[in-house]
Design a protein around this motif. Structure first.
Motif, PDB file in Angstrom:
ATOM      1  N   VAL A   1      10.266  10.743 -66.970  1.00  0.00           N
ATOM      2  CA  VAL A   1       9.334  11.325 -66.009  1.00  0.00           C
ATOM      3  C   VAL A   1       9.468  10.504 -64.737  1.00  0.00           C
ATOM      4  N   LYS A   2       9.971  11.134 -63.688  1.00  0.00           N
ATOM      5  CA  LYS A   2      10.244  10.425 -62.438  1.00  0.00           C
ATOM      6  C   LYS A   2       9.036  10.509 -61.504  1.00  0.00           C
ATOM      7  N   VAL A   3       8.018   9.716 -61.835  1.00  0.00           N
ATOM      8  CA  VAL A   3       6.815   9.606 -61.012  1.00  0.00           C
ATOM      9  C   VAL A   3       6.553   8.115 -60.839  1.00  0.00           C
ATOM     10  N   PRO A   4       6.492   7.650 -59.590  1.00  0.00           N
ATOM     11  CA  PRO A   4       6.264   6.214 -59.372  1.00  0.00           C
ATOM     12  C   PRO A   4       4.986   5.723 -60.048  1.00  0.00           C
ATOM     13  N   VAL A   5       5.006   4.528 -60.515  1.00  0.00           N
ATOM     14  CA  VAL A   5       3.907   3.772 -61.102  1.00  0.00           C
ATOM     15  C   VAL A   5       3.488   4.294 -62.477  1.00  0.00           C
ATOM     16  N   ILE A   6       3.232   5.592 -62.617  1.00  0.00           N
ATOM     17  CA  ILE A   6       2.696   6.117 -63.880  1.00  0.00           C
ATOM     18  C   ILE A   6       3.745   6.828 -64.741  1.00  0.00           C
ATOM     19  N   GLY A   7       5.008   6.804 -64.312  1.00  0.00           N
ATOM     20  CA  GLY A   7       6.060   7.506 -65.051  1.00  0.00           C
ATOM     21  C   GLY A   7       6.139   7.089 -66.511  1.00  0.00           C
ATOM     22  N   GLY A   8       6.033   5.794 -66.788  1.00  0.00           N
ATOM     23  CA  GLY A   8       6.120   5.305 -68.162  1.00  0.00           C
ATOM     24  C   GLY A   8       5.005   5.848 -69.032  1.00  0.00           C
ATOM     25  N   LYS A   9       3.808   5.877 -68.502  1.00  0.00           N
ATOM     26  CA  LYS A   9       2.668   6.420 -69.251  1.00  0.00           C
ATOM     27  C   LYS A   9       2.872   7.908 -69.539  1.00  0.00           C
ATOM     28  N   LEU A  10       3.360   8.628 -68.529  1.00  0.00           N
ATOM     29  CA  LEU A  10       3.607  10.061 -68.694  1.00  0.00           C
ATOM     30  C   LEU A  10       4.747  10.325 -69.687  1.00  0.00           C
ATOM     31  N   GLU A  11       5.740   9.440 -69.712  1.00  0.00           N
ATOM     32  CA  GLU A  11       6.818   9.572 -70.694  1.00  0.00           C
ATOM     33  C   GLU A  11       6.254   9.460 -72.110  1.00  0.00           C
ATOM     34  N   GLY A  12       5.321   8.539 -72.307  1.00  0.00           N
ATOM     35  CA  GLY A  12       4.674   8.396 -73.611  1.00  0.00           C
ATOM     36  C   GLY A  12       3.915   9.650 -73.999  1.00  0.00           C
ATOM     37  N   LEU A  13       3.205  10.248 -73.054  1.00  0.00           N
ATOM     38  CA  LEU A  13       2.485  11.497 -73.323  1.00  0.00           C
ATOM     39  C   LEU A  13       3.451  12.631 -73.657  1.00  0.00           C
ATOM     40  N   MET A  14       4.555  12.697 -72.914  1.00  0.00           N
ATOM     41  CA  MET A  14       5.553  13.735 -73.174  1.00  0.00           C
ATOM     42  C   MET A  14       6.165  13.554 -74.563  1.00  0.00           C
ATOM     43  N   ALA A  15       6.488  12.317 -74.912  1.00  0.00           N
ATOM     44  CA  ALA A  15       7.038  12.034 -76.240  1.00  0.00           C
ATOM     45  C   ALA A  15       6.042  12.411 -77.336  1.00  0.00           C
ATOM     46  N   ASP A  16       4.761  12.128 -77.118  1.00  0.00           N
ATOM     47  CA  ASP A  16       3.731  12.499 -78.098  1.00  0.00           C
ATOM     48  C   ASP A  16       3.661  14.018 -78.268  1.00  0.00           C
ATOM     49  N   ASN A  17       3.775  14.754 -77.163  1.00  0.00           N
ATOM     50  CA  ASN A  17       3.742  16.218 -77.243  1.00  0.00           C
ATOM     51  C   ASN A  17       4.972  16.767 -77.951  1.00  0.00           C
ATOM     52  N   ILE A  18       6.133  16.166 -77.694  1.00  0.00           N
ATOM     53  CA  ILE A  18       7.354  16.596 -78.387  1.00  0.00           C
ATOM     54  C   ILE A  18       7.206  16.339 -79.884  1.00  0.00           C
TER      55      ILE A  18
END
Length: 160
Positions: free
Chosen positions: A124-141
């Motif tokens: 997830v290419k979003v500054p500062v919060i990208g890592g957190k959003l990647e975790g959410l995306m992984a949880d949804n997958i």
């Protein structure tokens, strides 16, 4: 973010492959996942198949920060290119959004059963919060794959 998940089935790899190559199975999984709409294009190839599953997903339940980027619904395009009955590549994109998940899917014989192994690189290419959003995306997958396994287990048991 690296993501790995295994789905296990009490059936041989060829039966699991046949299930995964059936558009009716894919539609049933979408329905069970609560997808708003889906368009499934599954084309057999010499040794495998190509799948394009273009779907609209509800974002209810996502944290506000994720909904700000995704909106009330989000479009996800899942593409699988199986080069053989053993596996291939997979990608998940959200057109117009800074998110991707790319990697591989493979079937492994495990005794009398099969493991479907999904390995992805979630970005997830979003500054500062990208890592957190990647975790959410992984949880949804992961949640989606768990629904797929439940439907797949029932499917292989004769519930279609």
């Amino acid at each position: 973010m690296k993501f790995r998940h295994e789905l296990t089935y009490d059936a041989p790899p060829d039966e699991v492959f046949a299930m995964l190559a059936d558009p009716a199975f894919r539609a049933k999984v979408c329905d069970a996942q609560g997808v708003v709409s889906h368009d499934i294009d599954l084309t057999p190839t010499d040794e495998g198949f190509t799948l394009v599953n273009d779907q609209v997903q509800n974002t209810a339940g996502l944290p506000a920060i994720a909904k700000k980027i995704a909106g009330d619904t989000t479009r996800a395009v899942i593409e699988e290119h199986w080069t053989s009955h053993a596996g291939g590549t997979v990608s998940v994109t959200a057109p117009g959004k800074p998110t991707t998940a790319t990697g591989t899917v493979r079937l492994e014989a495990r005794g009398a059963g099969t493991a479907e192994v999904v390995e992805l690189d979630v970005k997830v290419k979003v500054p500062v919060i990208g890592g957190k959003l990647e975790g959410l995306m992984a949880d949804n997958i992961k949640a989606g794959l768990e629904v797929e396994q439940t439907i797949g287990t029932a499917w292989l048991g004769g519930e279609r």
